[in-house]
Design a protein around this motif. Structure first.
Motif, PDB file in Angstrom:
ATOM      1  N   THR A 109      13.301  -1.676 -19.750  1.00  0.00           N
ATOM      2  CA  THR A 109      12.711  -0.968 -20.885  1.00  0.00           C
ATOM      3  C   THR A 109      12.194   0.402 -20.464  1.00  0.00           C
ATOM      4  N   GLY A 110      11.898   1.210 -21.454  1.00  0.00           N
ATOM      5  CA  GLY A 110      11.318   2.516 -21.179  1.00  0.00           C
ATOM      6  C   GLY A 110       9.999   2.381 -20.438  1.00  0.00           C
ATOM      7  N   GLU A 111       9.169   1.441 -20.861  1.00  0.00           N
ATOM      8  CA  GLU A 111       7.889   1.224 -20.193  1.00  0.00           C
ATOM      9  C   GLU A 111       8.092   0.788 -18.751  1.00  0.00           C
ATOM     10  N   GLU A 112       9.056  -0.083 -18.515  1.00  0.00           N
ATOM     11  CA  GLU A 112       9.308  -0.549 -17.149  1.00  0.00           C
ATOM     12  C   GLU A 112       9.821   0.579 -16.258  1.00  0.00           C
ATOM     13  N   ASN A 113      10.631   1.480 -16.828  1.00  0.00           N
ATOM     14  CA  ASN A 113      11.057   2.656 -16.068  1.00  0.00           C
ATOM     15  C   ASN A 113       9.853   3.478 -15.630  1.00  0.00           C
ATOM     16  N   MET A 114       8.912   3.641 -16.533  1.00  0.00           N
ATOM     17  CA  MET A 114       7.719   4.433 -16.233  1.00  0.00           C
ATOM     18  C   MET A 114       6.854   3.743 -15.180  1.00  0.00           C
ATOM     19  N   LEU A 115       6.673   2.428 -15.320  1.00  0.00           N
ATOM     20  CA  LEU A 115       5.843   1.696 -14.368  1.00  0.00           C
ATOM     21  C   LEU A 115       6.470   1.675 -12.976  1.00  0.00           C
ATOM     22  N   LEU A 116       7.801   1.622 -12.934  1.00  0.00           N
ATOM     23  CA  LEU A 116       8.494   1.692 -11.650  1.00  0.00           C
ATOM     24  C   LEU A 116       8.210   3.036 -10.969  1.00  0.00           C
ATOM     25  N   MET A 117       8.234   4.093 -11.751  1.00  0.00           N
ATOM     26  CA  MET A 117       7.937   5.413 -11.196  1.00  0.00           C
ATOM     27  C   MET A 117       6.486   5.487 -10.722  1.00  0.00           C
ATOM     28  N   ALA A 118       5.582   4.861 -11.472  1.00  0.00           N
ATOM     29  CA  ALA A 118       4.168   4.842 -11.060  1.00  0.00           C
ATOM     30  C   ALA A 118       4.005   4.112  -9.724  1.00  0.00           C
ATOM     31  N   ASP A 119       4.753   3.025  -9.526  1.00  0.00           N
ATOM     32  CA  ASP A 119       4.708   2.310  -8.245  1.00  0.00           C
ATOM     33  C   ASP A 119       5.203   3.197  -7.108  1.00  0.00           C
ATOM     34  N   LEU A 120       6.266   3.959  -7.382  1.00  0.00           N
ATOM     35  CA  LEU A 120       6.819   4.848  -6.354  1.00  0.00           C
ATOM     36  C   LEU A 120       5.827   5.942  -5.961  1.00  0.00           C
ATOM     37  N   ARG A 129      -0.545   1.986 -15.580  1.00  0.00           N
ATOM     38  CA  ARG A 129      -0.415   1.615 -16.992  1.00  0.00           C
ATOM     39  C   ARG A 129      -1.048   2.675 -17.889  1.00  0.00           C
ATOM     40  N   ARG A 130      -2.145   3.261 -17.429  1.00  0.00           N
ATOM     41  CA  ARG A 130      -2.796   4.304 -18.222  1.00  0.00           C
ATOM     42  C   ARG A 130      -1.893   5.532 -18.353  1.00  0.00           C
ATOM     43  N   VAL A 131      -1.358   5.979 -17.224  1.00  0.00           N
ATOM     44  CA  VAL A 131      -0.480   7.154 -17.241  1.00  0.00           C
ATOM     45  C   VAL A 131       0.786   6.865 -18.043  1.00  0.00           C
ATOM     46  N   THR A 132       1.343   5.673 -17.882  1.00  0.00           N
ATOM     47  CA  THR A 132       2.542   5.304 -18.628  1.00  0.00           C
ATOM     48  C   THR A 132       2.304   5.352 -20.126  1.00  0.00           C
ATOM     49  N   ALA A 133       1.221   4.728 -20.580  1.00  0.00           N
ATOM     50  CA  ALA A 133       0.920   4.714 -22.012  1.00  0.00           C
ATOM     51  C   ALA A 133       0.702   6.129 -22.547  1.00  0.00           C
ATOM     52  N   GLU A 134       0.014   6.939 -21.765  1.00  0.00           N
ATOM     53  CA  GLU A 134      -0.288   8.307 -22.196  1.00  0.00           C
ATOM     54  C   GLU A 134       0.989   9.138 -22.329  1.00  0.00           C
ATOM     55  N   LEU A 135       1.882   9.037 -21.350  1.00  0.00           N
ATOM     56  CA  LEU A 135       3.105   9.832 -21.380  1.00  0.00           C
ATOM     57  C   LEU A 135       4.092   9.332 -22.431  1.00  0.00           C
ATOM     58  N   LEU A 136       4.195   8.036 -22.610  1.00  0.00           N
ATOM     59  CA  LEU A 136       5.076   7.505 -23.649  1.00  0.00           C
ATOM     60  C   LEU A 136       4.623   7.970 -25.025  1.00  0.00           C
ATOM     61  N   GLU A 137       3.320   8.002 -25.234  1.00  0.00           N
ATOM     62  CA  GLU A 137       2.782   8.500 -26.506  1.00  0.00           C
ATOM     63  C   GLU A 137       3.050   9.997 -26.639  1.00  0.00           C
ATOM     64  N   GLY A 140       6.608  10.783 -27.646  1.00  0.00           N
ATOM     65  CA  GLY A 140       7.112  10.130 -28.848  1.00  0.00           C
ATOM     66  C   GLY A 140       7.957   8.905 -28.573  1.00  0.00           C
ATOM     67  N   LEU A 141       7.634   8.181 -27.482  1.00  0.00           N
ATOM     68  CA  LEU A 141       8.429   7.021 -27.089  1.00  0.00           C
ATOM     69  C   LEU A 141       7.637   5.710 -27.143  1.00  0.00           C
ATOM     70  N   ALA A 142       6.421   5.762 -27.639  1.00  0.00           N
ATOM     71  CA  ALA A 142       5.567   4.564 -27.632  1.00  0.00           C
ATOM     72  C   ALA A 142       6.183   3.424 -28.433  1.00  0.00           C
ATOM     73  N   ASP A 143       6.780   3.734 -29.579  1.00  0.00           N
ATOM     74  CA  ASP A 143       7.345   2.677 -30.425  1.00  0.00           C
ATOM     75  C   ASP A 143       8.566   2.023 -29.797  1.00  0.00           C
ATOM     76  N   ALA A 144       9.252   2.768 -28.933  1.00  0.00           N
ATOM     77  CA  ALA A 144      10.460   2.237 -28.293  1.00  0.00           C
ATOM     78  C   ALA A 144      10.195   1.772 -26.873  1.00  0.00           C
ATOM     79  N   ALA A 145       8.932   1.758 -26.451  1.00  0.00           N
ATOM     80  CA  ALA A 145       8.599   1.470 -25.050  1.00  0.00           C
ATOM     81  C   ALA A 145       9.105   0.113 -24.592  1.00  0.00           C
ATOM     82  N   GLY A 146       9.120  -0.891 -25.474  1.00  0.00           N
ATOM     83  CA  GLY A 146       9.522  -2.241 -25.097  1.00  0.00           C
ATOM     84  C   GLY A 146      11.000  -2.512 -25.246  1.00  0.00           C
ATOM     85  N   LYS A 147      11.779  -1.508 -25.630  1.00  0.00           N
ATOM     86  CA  LYS A 147      13.216  -1.696 -25.816  1.00  0.00           C
ATOM     87  C   LYS A 147      13.983  -1.261 -24.562  1.00  0.00           C
ATOM     88  N   PRO A 148      15.123  -1.912 -24.282  1.00  0.00           N
ATOM     89  CA  PRO A 148      15.929  -1.477 -23.129  1.00  0.00           C
ATOM     90  C   PRO A 148      16.311  -0.009 -23.270  1.00  0.00           C
TER      91      PRO A 148
END
Length: 331
Positions: A109-120, A129-137, A140-148
């Motif tokens: 998912t988009g969120e998982e891509n972001m979290l993977l980058m945060a781990d790196l 998780r805070r940075v991921t949520a902030e950047l997805l919002e 304009g990707l917050a609504d699609a964050a859980g989709k592949p």
């Protein structure tokens, strides 16, 4: 070929600001092919600098050297205050890179891509998780964050790609042809993203083959051809390198046309179309001079058109409009 415009100041004028990216004499060859032949750069902090050039001109090689992905054969460069040769790790910690092809993993998912980058970037789980949520919002990707990510449109993938680049809070971002393949709406959305980044103080080095994109975004532009910078300056400075600008006046009254031709001696006449063309750079001063002379003659044109050279004219004048035989993106 027109003489190069030497680096001066940002589009708004004033003294040259400290550089976020600087380079002197960068050279790179692959075998007997010279890709970069001694280029110099000065990119002020908090600005957009665009590299234009045909395929194989050296744009991507420049980005790879400045982002420490490949080494230069000669020359020196500093990025975010760090020498690329002696402090490559510090450079990598200060930059973000978005290449021509998306680095998004479509299987997660988009969120998982972001979290993977945060781990790196070695962020804590909570901070990641805070940075991921902030950047997805923000993108304009917050609504699609859980989709592949494979279900995202091209524009959404590009926004996610840049959002992933921003996870580490880079001070300098290299965008290598970021809107390639995007439709006009997605391209304009990407432009808004770039403007927002610069407003926040980020420095952007952009490579693009879309001349309109460089004109819209860049504070300064360098035109690369045959591994050298053929010209560099603001978009307005580069446009003034190319002749061909003129003011065109059209009349419907033959008597008014003749009077205007008498007042504007040296104008190119088209007696059949009742039009006059006055060469110039389209500046306000030149336009005022033309209108003043018409007023003095008591003549008013029915139609006035100002034509100035655009970046297409500059590009073709400096590069010949042909791609180079070597494509550095293959390296």
């Amino acid at each position: 070929m027109p003489s190069p415009v030497m680096p001066t100041s940002k589009r708004s004028g004033g003294p040259q600001r400290p550089a976020a990216v600087s380079a002197a004499g960068l050279r790179k060859s692959y075998g007997d092919k010279t890709v970069l032949d001694g280029i110099d750069l000065h990119i002020p902090a908090g600005s957009v600098f665009a590299l234009l050039g045909p395929n194989g001109a050296g744009k991507t090689t420049t980005v790879k050297i400045l982002s420490t992905l490949v080494g230069a054969d000669d020359g020196r460069a500093r990025v975010a205050g760090h020498d690329i040769a002696t402090s490559p790790q510090a450079v990598r910690a200060a930059i973000g890179v978005t290449g021509q092809f998306s680095a998004v993993d479509g299987l997660i998912t988009g969120e998982e891509n972001m979290l993977l980058m945060a781990d790196l970037h070695h962020l804590s789980r909570r901070e990641g998780r805070r940075v991921t949520a902030e950047l997805l919002e923000r993108f304009g990707l917050a609504d699609a964050a859980g989709k592949p990510a494979s279900t995202y449109s091209g524009g959404m993938k590009r926004r996610l790609d840049i959002a992933m680049t921003l996870v580490g809070g880079p001070r300098v971002i290299f965008l290598d042809e970021p809107t390639t393949g995007l439709d006009p709406r997605a391209r304009h959305n990407m432009w808004a993203v770039v403007r927002e980044l610069v407003t926040g103080g980020t420095t952007v080095l952009l490579t693009t083959q879309y001349l309109e994109e460089a004109d819209e975004l860049a504070d300064r532009i360098a035109v690369l051809t045959d591994g050298r910078i053929a010209a560099e300056g603001t978009p307005e400075e580069l446009k003034r390198l190319v002749p061909g600008g003129h003011v065109r006046l059209r009349f419907t009254d033959p008597a008014a046309y003749r009077s205007a031709a008498g007042a504007l001696r040296g104008a190119a006449r088209d007696d059949a179309a009742l039009t006059l063309s006055i060469p110039g750079d389209g500046s306000q001063r030149e336009l005022r001079s033309v209108l003043d002379r018409l007023d003095s003659a008591g003549v008013e044109a029915d139609e006035l058109t100002v034509r100035t050279p655009d970046l297409d004219d500059v590009f073709f004048a400096l590069t010949g409009g042909t791609d180079q035989p070597f494509e550095e993106t293959s390296r």
